[in-house]
Design a protein around this motif. Sequence first.
Motif, PDB file in Angstrom:
ATOM      1  N   VAL A 122     -34.758   5.413  -7.057  1.00 32.16           N
ATOM      2  CA  VAL A 122     -34.972   4.011  -7.378  1.00 32.16           C
ATOM      3  C   VAL A 122     -36.434   3.718  -7.074  1.00 32.16           C
ATOM      4  O   VAL A 122     -36.909   3.978  -5.957  1.00 32.16           O
ATOM      5  N   LEU A 123     -37.110   3.212  -8.075  1.00 34.22           N
ATOM      6  CA  LEU A 123     -38.518   2.851  -7.943  1.00 34.22           C
ATOM      7  C   LEU A 123     -38.644   1.337  -7.960  1.00 34.22           C
ATOM      8  O   LEU A 123     -37.867   0.652  -8.632  1.00 34.22           O
ATOM      9  N   HIS A 124     -39.613   0.821  -7.229  1.00 32.47           N
ATOM     10  CA  HIS A 124     -39.942  -0.600  -7.284  1.00 32.47           C
ATOM     11  C   HIS A 124     -41.425  -0.681  -7.555  1.00 32.47           C
ATOM     12  O   HIS A 124     -42.239  -0.206  -6.760  1.00 32.47           O
ATOM     13  N   ASP A 125     -41.756  -1.237  -8.696  1.00 32.06           N
ATOM     14  CA  ASP A 125     -43.154  -1.302  -9.138  1.00 32.06           C
ATOM     15  C   ASP A 125     -43.818   0.073  -9.073  1.00 32.06           C
ATOM     16  O   ASP A 125     -44.964   0.215  -8.659  1.00 32.06           O
ATOM     17  N   GLY A 126     -43.064   1.103  -9.467  1.00 38.68           N
ATOM     18  CA  GLY A 126     -43.588   2.459  -9.551  1.00 38.68           C
ATOM     19  C   GLY A 126     -43.556   3.257  -8.261  1.00 38.68           C
ATOM     20  O   GLY A 126     -43.890   4.432  -8.260  1.00 38.68           O
ATOM     21  N   ARG A 127     -43.162   2.648  -7.150  1.00 39.29           N
ATOM     22  CA  ARG A 127     -43.120   3.352  -5.865  1.00 39.29           C
ATOM     23  C   ARG A 127     -41.683   3.706  -5.501  1.00 39.29           C
ATOM     24  O   ARG A 127     -40.781   2.900  -5.686  1.00 39.29           O
ATOM     25  N   LEU A 128     -41.521   4.865  -4.916  1.00 40.44           N
ATOM     26  CA  LEU A 128     -40.192   5.335  -4.518  1.00 40.44           C
ATOM     27  C   LEU A 128     -39.640   4.469  -3.391  1.00 40.44           C
ATOM     28  O   LEU A 128     -40.293   4.273  -2.369  1.00 40.44           O
ATOM     29  N   VAL A 129     -38.442   3.934  -3.603  1.00 43.84           N
ATOM     30  CA  VAL A 129     -37.760   3.118  -2.599  1.00 43.84           C
ATOM     31  C   VAL A 129     -36.597   3.896  -1.994  1.00 43.84           C
ATOM     32  O   VAL A 129     -36.390   3.874  -0.783  1.00 43.84           O
ATOM     33  N   ALA A 130     -35.840   4.599  -2.851  1.00 49.80           N
ATOM     34  CA  ALA A 130     -34.646   5.300  -2.375  1.00 49.80           C
ATOM     35  C   ALA A 130     -34.407   6.560  -3.195  1.00 49.80           C
ATOM     36  O   ALA A 130     -34.700   6.604  -4.387  1.00 49.80           O
ATOM     37  N   TYR A 131     -33.860   7.546  -2.526  1.00 48.42           N
ATOM     38  CA  TYR A 131     -33.410   8.779  -3.160  1.00 48.42           C
ATOM     39  C   TYR A 131     -31.932   8.924  -2.833  1.00 48.42           C
ATOM     40  O   TYR A 131     -31.540   8.882  -1.662  1.00 48.42           O
ATOM     41  N   VAL A 132     -31.113   9.068  -3.857  1.00 48.54           N
ATOM     42  CA  VAL A 132     -29.664   9.197  -3.693  1.00 48.54           C
ATOM     43  C   VAL A 132     -29.283  10.620  -4.087  1.00 48.54           C
ATOM     44  O   VAL A 132     -29.470  11.017  -5.242  1.00 48.54           O
ATOM     45  N   GLU A 133     -28.770  11.374  -3.137  1.00 47.31           N
ATOM     46  CA  GLU A 133     -28.384  12.752  -3.425  1.00 47.31           C
ATOM     47  C   GLU A 133     -27.193  12.800  -4.362  1.00 47.31           C
ATOM     48  O   GLU A 133     -26.428  11.833  -4.464  1.00 47.31           O
ATOM     49  N   ARG A 134     -27.020  13.918  -5.033  1.00 48.15           N
ATOM     50  CA  ARG A 134     -25.891  14.114  -5.948  1.00 48.15           C
ATOM     51  C   ARG A 134     -24.593  13.775  -5.231  1.00 48.15           C
ATOM     52  O   ARG A 134     -24.356  14.210  -4.106  1.00 48.15           O
ATOM     53  N   GLY A 135     -23.762  12.977  -5.848  1.00 47.52           N
ATOM     54  CA  GLY A 135     -22.506  12.551  -5.248  1.00 47.52           C
ATOM     55  C   GLY A 135     -22.632  11.266  -4.444  1.00 47.52           C
ATOM     56  O   GLY A 135     -21.651  10.618  -4.154  1.00 47.52           O
ATOM     57  N   GLY A 136     -23.854  10.913  -4.055  1.00 45.42           N
ATOM     58  CA  GLY A 136     -24.110   9.651  -3.389  1.00 45.42           C
ATOM     59  C   GLY A 136     -23.742   9.566  -1.925  1.00 45.42           C
ATOM     60  O   GLY A 136     -23.877   8.513  -1.319  1.00 45.42           O
ATOM     61  N   ARG A 137     -23.287  10.650  -1.325  1.00 51.51           N
ATOM     62  CA  ARG A 137     -22.863  10.565   0.072  1.00 51.51           C
ATOM     63  C   ARG A 137     -24.026  10.396   1.040  1.00 51.51           C
ATOM     64  O   ARG A 137     -23.866   9.894   2.134  1.00 51.51           O
TER      65      ARG A 137
END
Length: 118
Positions: A39-54
Amino acid sequence: RTGFAVLAASDPANAYGAAVAWPEHETAQPARRAGAYVVLHDGRLVAYVERGGRSVASFVDDGSRFAQALSLVAPRIGEWTIERIDGAAAAESPQRSDLAAVGFVPGYRGLTMRAARP
């Protein structure tokens, strides 16, 4: 919610891991993996969600913006339980109140959001 973008980590539009190095993180090793999201906000990384979301990693100090970012991922996953945030149990995370404000509820495995898929 203006300025947010949810992308598959492997999406060519995601510059991280291709043209731009991933930011340093104490507990996460983000990568351009199938099934993972950024998830990017104004081009900057905010969150990384691993496969499966756990497991998710935060790349901002603003818990409200982090929670808002994750709420945008939820419709892509459906019913979603986050077990770990930044390597620690989600239920003990400092972001839990911000996540509750966007619809995550405590469960026996972590924090759950029941979002309908689009």
